[in-house]
Motif scaffolding. Sequence first.
Motif, PDB file in Angstrom:
ATOM      1  N   ALA A  19       0.717  -1.170  -0.007  1.00  0.00           N
ATOM      2  CA  ALA A  19      -0.044   0.025   0.155  1.00  0.00           C
ATOM      3  C   ALA A  19       0.836   1.349   0.057  1.00  0.00           C
ATOM      4  O   ALA A  19       0.536   2.189  -0.686  1.00  0.00           O
ATOM      5  N   TYR A  20       2.230   1.244   0.856  1.00  0.00           N
ATOM      6  CA  TYR A  20       2.982   2.529   0.884  1.00  0.00           C
ATOM      7  C   TYR A  20       3.419   2.630  -0.570  1.00  0.00           C
ATOM      8  O   TYR A  20       3.414   3.683  -1.175  1.00  0.00           O
ATOM      9  N   VAL A  21       4.052   1.522  -1.354  1.00  0.00           N
ATOM     10  CA  VAL A  21       4.648   1.716  -2.561  1.00  0.00           C
ATOM     11  C   VAL A  21       3.308   2.293  -3.544  1.00  0.00           C
ATOM     12  O   VAL A  21       4.002   3.020  -4.436  1.00  0.00           O
ATOM     13  N   ALA A  22       2.253   1.834  -3.454  1.00  0.00           N
ATOM     14  CA  ALA A  22       1.229   2.012  -4.341  1.00  0.00           C
ATOM     15  C   ALA A  22       0.929   3.628  -4.330  1.00  0.00           C
ATOM     16  O   ALA A  22       0.372   4.295  -5.307  1.00  0.00           O
ATOM     17  N   LYS A  23       1.232   4.382  -3.014  1.00  0.00           N
ATOM     18  CA  LYS A  23       0.922   5.547  -2.856  1.00  0.00           C
ATOM     19  C   LYS A  23       2.041   6.730  -3.482  1.00  0.00           C
ATOM     20  O   LYS A  23       1.987   7.886  -3.357  1.00  0.00           O
ATOM     21  N   ASN A 107       7.784   4.541   8.512  1.00  0.00           N
ATOM     22  CA  ASN A 107       6.832   4.898   7.963  1.00  0.00           C
ATOM     23  C   ASN A 107       6.698   5.301   6.648  1.00  0.00           C
ATOM     24  O   ASN A 107       7.757   5.089   5.807  1.00  0.00           O
ATOM     25  N   PHE A 108       5.591   5.712   6.136  1.00  0.00           N
ATOM     26  CA  PHE A 108       5.240   5.888   4.807  1.00  0.00           C
ATOM     27  C   PHE A 108       6.347   7.014   4.259  1.00  0.00           C
ATOM     28  O   PHE A 108       7.057   6.781   3.185  1.00  0.00           O
ATOM     29  N   ALA A 109       6.662   7.855   5.037  1.00  0.00           N
ATOM     30  CA  ALA A 109       7.525   9.093   4.596  1.00  0.00           C
ATOM     31  C   ALA A 109       9.110   8.501   4.604  1.00  0.00           C
ATOM     32  O   ALA A 109       9.701   8.937   3.478  1.00  0.00           O
ATOM     33  N   GLY A 110       9.400   7.546   5.361  1.00  0.00           N
ATOM     34  CA  GLY A 110      10.665   7.216   5.133  1.00  0.00           C
ATOM     35  C   GLY A 110      10.797   6.347   4.058  1.00  0.00           C
ATOM     36  O   GLY A 110      12.010   6.603   3.298  1.00  0.00           O
ATOM     37  N   LEU A 111       9.999   5.290   3.482  1.00  0.00           N
ATOM     38  CA  LEU A 111       9.871   4.522   2.427  1.00  0.00           C
ATOM     39  C   LEU A 111       9.790   5.704   1.165  1.00  0.00           C
ATOM     40  O   LEU A 111      10.472   5.361   0.230  1.00  0.00           O
ATOM     41  N   LEU A 143      19.054   7.900  -0.637  1.00  0.00           N
ATOM     42  CA  LEU A 143      18.789   6.688  -0.623  1.00  0.00           C
ATOM     43  C   LEU A 143      19.638   5.997   0.681  1.00  0.00           C
ATOM     44  O   LEU A 143      18.760   5.018   1.326  1.00  0.00           O
ATOM     45  N   SER A 144      20.571   6.494   1.120  1.00  0.00           N
ATOM     46  CA  SER A 144      21.112   5.953   2.369  1.00  0.00           C
ATOM     47  C   SER A 144      20.439   6.468   3.850  1.00  0.00           C
ATOM     48  O   SER A 144      20.993   5.914   4.717  1.00  0.00           O
ATOM     49  N   ALA A 145      19.964   7.633   3.635  1.00  0.00           N
ATOM     50  CA  ALA A 145      19.383   8.180   4.979  1.00  0.00           C
ATOM     51  C   ALA A 145      18.596   7.442   5.519  1.00  0.00           C
ATOM     52  O   ALA A 145      17.736   6.699   4.810  1.00  0.00           O
ATOM     53  N   SER A 146      18.583   7.364   6.993  1.00  0.00           N
ATOM     54  CA  SER A 146      17.653   6.500   7.773  1.00  0.00           C
ATOM     55  C   SER A 146      16.658   7.274   8.616  1.00  0.00           C
ATOM     56  O   SER A 146      16.746   6.889   9.786  1.00  0.00           O
ATOM     57  N   ALA A 147      15.989   8.344   8.262  1.00  0.00           N
ATOM     58  CA  ALA A 147      15.357   9.110   8.952  1.00  0.00           C
ATOM     59  C   ALA A 147      16.207   9.896  10.121  1.00  0.00           C
ATOM     60  O   ALA A 147      15.819  10.075  11.149  1.00  0.00           O
ATOM     61  N   ALA A 148      17.405  10.102   9.811  1.00  0.00           N
ATOM     62  CA  ALA A 148      18.497  10.619  10.745  1.00  0.00           C
ATOM     63  C   ALA A 148      18.033  12.063  10.981  1.00  0.00           C
ATOM     64  O   ALA A 148      17.629  12.868  10.131  1.00  0.00           O
TER      65      ALA A 148
END
Length: 227
Positions: A19-23, A107-111, A143-148
Amino acid sequence: MIDVLVVDDDHRVAEINTAYVAKVAGFRVVARAHSAAEALARISERSIDLILLDHWLPDEDGLTVVRELRRLGHPTDVIMVTAACDVATVQAAMRHGALQYLIKPFNFAGLRAKLEAYATLRRTVDGGGETEQSEVDRMFGALSASAAPYLPKGHSTATAELVRQVLLGAEEPLSAHDIAEHVGMSRQTAQRYLKLLERTGQVRLSLRYGETGRPEHRYTWMTGARP
């Protein structure tokens, strides 16, 4: 349109990620899999641009899937997903062609940030045109960031993430020397990142006193700290 394969052994999580990807504009999930064998089967059946690949699968781990993909000559791009992946596994996945990784829970924002950075990078590569080094760095950085949290100039989100991973996997507080040994960086660099993480409230500093000399600074990842 970028075709995505979502791989997760948890059917509910796979549905959520789908569902996340589809958005995200420009992406569509064309298949799902819940094991390494099923993932490899889906890839053999049709063309897949990107795999959102869970590392912990019931039959093999995600790193094994990436290795097998490269052995078979599949150019499919991979973003690894893991709950507790140690530094060695992350580095091995990168060496075998994984673009980067996401730490659960996300979460969705991270993906979305990962996918949008991937789409931009893909357009640049497919276009065959030249681009500024700063733009390339920005795309890979996303791409490498992890919500830092925001990092000051001269600090790398990828390096901060490696330090975080070592601390998360440690059973006891670690020194800057310990971190440097694990990651393969200088003690001075490890100390600089540890001090930054301490200032932002993600790492707790403790002192270990010996018989003589100055106390040793040791660090622990704060439970509940945002990655």
